[in-house]
Design an enzyme around this catalytic site. Structure first.
Site, PDB file in Angstrom:
ATOM      1  N   GLY A  59       0.711  -1.236   0.048  1.00 16.19           N
ATOM      2  CA  GLY A  59      -0.010  -0.044  -0.118  1.00 16.19           C
ATOM      3  C   GLY A  59       0.822   1.194   0.013  1.00 16.19           C
ATOM      4  O   GLY A  59       0.096   2.262  -0.367  1.00 16.19           O
ATOM      5  N   LYS A  80      13.406   1.852  -3.997  1.00 19.66           N
ATOM      6  CA  LYS A  80      12.080   1.699  -3.201  1.00 19.66           C
ATOM      7  C   LYS A  80      11.250   3.028  -3.682  1.00 19.66           C
ATOM      8  O   LYS A  80      11.740   4.105  -3.239  1.00 19.66           O
ATOM      9  CB  LYS A  80      12.432   1.651  -1.416  1.00 19.66           C
ATOM     10  N   ASP A 108       8.097  -2.708  11.722  1.00 21.41           N
ATOM     11  CA  ASP A 108       7.836  -3.898  10.963  1.00 21.41           C
ATOM     12  C   ASP A 108       8.719  -5.228  10.949  1.00 21.41           C
ATOM     13  O   ASP A 108       9.264  -5.488   9.694  1.00 21.41           O
ATOM     14  CB  ASP A 108       7.597  -3.291   9.184  1.00 21.41           C
TER      15      ASP A 108
END
Length: 749
Positions: free
Chosen positions: A496, A517, A616
């Protein structure tokens, strides 16, 4: 060196210089002063004394053996001699021994025997003045041992010695004179047994002793300086009496030795006795345990040296110094030692400033340390004792501090705390703006395919030696270059918040592989983009600072293009831990889990010290590098920096980012903490050892803590650590990665 010290060093330099560009001269001098002060302070506390004395002993043992002292004959009374007498030596045996020796005209005879009740010793001898007896002074643990009753006090020397009781009980000093205490009623002598023997021997040769105006012992033209309380590596030692450093001869080459039986049976060469200093003493271990010496560490030597040998060493030292010019062991004044230690600190700092590559620095440090040891050993061969351990410590510590400082200054042009403040502000504003829209992903409608005008993305099987999964094949125009530089070859991941690509840097000669990225803002309006741009800028600065750690990919570049933000990072060839942990692989044993936890905790400790929360932690965000097997932490796209909060303060609510099963409860309500990463890592450990996916673990109905112990074979120590890592409430968990590491290292495997 601690981060606190480096921070103080940086702050001091800022105040001194007043700008971001520091003078290397000031860096070197400030570092050298700080490190020297630190080492000297530690030395003053005697924390280095045992090490320094150990080096002293090593140098003493390493000297080439000197020829035996041919002025001394040792008559030892061995265990066999005592067995032959079937008990304590009677007066008749001692007098017979003395009579045998008198026939060959010794210059001085020393009886290192305690015979306080004897009244008939040396009675047959004519004259008796050349025989010296002994006694023991009283101390807090022992009453005095009187001398033989028929010996005048001027023919008595005390047998006491001084050992290093604060360190290792090794005898390194010689006690020459002392004042009897009021409790010494019969042992009234001021001379030690060894000193009295040597002085009598020299006096019969016409050499007198005196005390000069400084109250120092002077024999002929030779001065024996009294030991200072800071002599060599000593700090505030007890120097009562008159002490000097004992300059040992090698025990196997001290002097000619014969036994009591040899003398009584006339098996001794008369020339070994004539005009010699003859010292008689018991060496039987059952009678005298002796003393530890620097030579006790040698495998071919007795653990302890008998008292008769100790006094022979001291007497030999006095005679050799006066008659042979053998030097006394000397040492520098304290201020000279301070300059010496400071000088090596400066050398270490200079080396680090000139050779900033770690490998070159280590090589130069090695050569310099070798030179330091060589200088110390060379001076000791000349009987000068200098501090080696403190100098070596300042050399290494100053070099390491300057090396770390230079690398931090190189990788972090600004203090990371500034990024913390900027990131907090941007995240706070972004959180407010995001509440004005229904969903973050509703507005993410563009991707890199629109930029390059491609039409097809197809999912393919995993590619060997890649770092991420899944991997997508991408159809792109043949000559397309992102930002005119990066040639995209594959999509490594998508979510997302953006996508991750494998690319080649075409502007470098080797065209190295890198990871790009892409971050896609939720909205394109001006207000949102301004905040997102600030957030991206600070995130890039943070990654640049963190990339100095070998377990975090280095940031190579960052830029904005068509309302999208790009980070270019070092490519780590390897595979993620997803390919090692269940269900992909079998359940892991405890050794694997502990090793995995330690490796990840080491990098987490560094990250958390900079107040960064990864948010994360999961197997797919940890790569095992093919080259050196190290674990590398990736995907800092969701990092949030935070300041240390005061007690009772609440942390800033932010966007809830994380992976179900790994992220703890507080993270999903927008309040991540440093211990949130510890929770996620603990879940990984449980997944590895149980084989149960995190989403399938069930909570306890009362505490909320996950139930898992009954599904795995694990030691109570590791299970306790994992339980504390994954406590439901963050206040019950480990609060730092270093605390977890400490407990893990205490597990014996």
């Amino acid at each position: 060196m601690s981060n606190r010290f480096l921070a103080r060093l940086r702050t001091a330099l800022v105040k001194t210089q007043g700008s971001a560009t520091y003078s290397w001269l000031k860096v070197i001098l400030l570092t050298s002063v700080c490190i020297t002060t630190l080492v000297l302070g530690v030395r003053q506390l005697k924390w280095l004394q045992a090490w320094e004395l150990g080096v002293y002993d090593l140098m003493l043992r390493s000297r080439l053996p000197e020829p035996p002292d041919n002025r001394i004959l040792l008559v030892t009374i061995t265990q066999q001699d005592l067995a032959r007498e079937k008990g304590p030596l009677p007066d008749q045996t001692i007098n017979k021994l003395l009579a045998k020796l008198e026939l060959h005209h010794p210059r001085v005879v020393g009886l290192n025997l305690f015979q306080p009740h004897k009244t008939n010793l040396v009675a047959p001898l004519q004259p008796k003045e050349y025989v010296i007896g002994t006694c023991l002074l009283s101390n807090k643990d022992r009453e005095e041992i009187p001398p033989p009753q028929n010996f005048p006090i001027d023919q008595i020397g005390f047998n006491d010695v001084v050992t290093d009781s604060e360190t290792d009980l090794i005898l390194r000093r010689a006690l020459l004179f002392a004042h009897p205490s009021p409790t010494d009623y019969k042992c009234k002598t001021k001379f030690s047994f060894a000193a009295l023997l040597a002085l009598n021997y020299l006096e019969k040769q016409g050499i007198k002793y005196t005390f000069n105006q400084n109250q120092q012992l002077q024999i002929d033209q030779i001065i024996f300086p009294r030991l200072d309380i800071h002599a060599g590596s000593y700090e505030d030692i007890d120097t009562n009496g008159y002490q000097i450093l004992l300059n040992y001869r090698h025990p196997q080459r001290l002097a000619q030795q014969v036994t009591l039986t040899d003398v009584l049976e006339d098996k001794v060469n008369p020339n070994w006795i004539k005009d010699r200093l003859v010292i008689i003493g018991i060496t039987a271990p059952s009678f005298n345990s002796g003393y530890y010496t620097p030579y006790s560490a040698l495998p071919d030597q007795a653990n302890r040296m008998s008292s008769v040998f100790i006094h022979a060493q001291i007497a030999s030292q006095i005679l050799s110094t006066v008659l042979d010019g053998r030097p006394l062991i000397s040492y520098w004044p304290q201020w000279v030692e301070y300059l010496w230690i400071f000088g090596w600190s400066v050398i270490g700092a200079v080396l680090a400033s000139q050779w900033r590559h770690p490998l070159l620095f280590l090589v130069m440090e090695g050569f310099t340390l070798t030179g330091l040891v060589g200088i110390g050993a060379g001076l000791f061969l000349q009987a000068t004792w200098i501090p080696i351990i403190p100098a070596a410590l300042t050399l290494v510590m100053s070099g390491v501090v300057v090396m770390v400082y230079s690398h931090q200054n190189q990788h972090k042009p600004q203090d990371i705390i500034q990024y913390v403040e900027k990131q907090q502000e941007a995240i706070a504003q972004l959180s407010i703006l995001l509440t004005e829209t229904t969903s973050l992903t509703d507005n993410i409608t563009e991707n890199i395919i629109d930029q390059v005008k491609t039409t097809k993305i197809t999912e393919i099987s995993s590619l060997s030696n890649q770092s991420h999964s899944p991997i997508l094949a991408l159809e792109i125009p043949q000559n397309f270059l992102l930002a005119g530089r990066y040639k995209i070859s594959r999509i490594l991941g998508a979510g997302g918040f953006g996508r991750t690509y494998l690319a080649q840097d075409t502007q470098k000669p080797s065209q190295p592989t890198c990871v790009v990225k892409q971050l896609m803002p939720a909205r394109n309006d001006t207000r949102f983009m301004d905040v997102a741009r600030r957030l991206f800028q600070t995130e890039a600065e943070i990654l640049e600072a963190l990339g100095q750690h070998q377990q975090i990919p280095e940031l190579l570049a960052y830029f904005e293009d068509d309302y999208k933000f790009y980070l270019v990072q070092e490519y780590i060839p390897g595979h993620t831990l997803s390919e090692e942990l269940p269900p992909t692989q079998a359940v892991k044993d405890e050794h694997f889990v502990i090793d995995m936890l330690k490796n990840v905790l080491e990098v987490l400790s560094f990250v958390h010290q900079n107040r960064v929360i990864h948010r994360d932690i999961k197997p797919s965000n940890i790569i095992r590098c093919n080259q050196d097997n190290r674990l590398v932490l990736i995907d800092f796209g969701a990092v949030k920096l935070m300041q240390p909060v005061s007690s009772g303060a609440t942390e800033l609510a932010t966007v809830a980012i994380g992976t179900r099963g790994y992220a703890p409860p507080e993270q999903f309500v927008g309040h991540p903490r440093l211990c949130s990463d510890i929770y996620a890592l603990g879940i990984m450990g449980i997944q590895a050892i149980t084989g149960i996916p995190p989403q399938e673990l069930q909570p306890h109905p009362d505490t909320g803590n996950l139930i898992w112990r009954n599904t795995a074979k694990v030691s109570s120590e590791l299970a306790g650590i994992l339980d504390k890592m994954i406590c439901y409430h963050f206040s019950d968990r480990y609060q730092s990665a270093s605390d977890v590491l400490r407990d893990l290292k205490s597990i014996n495997h």
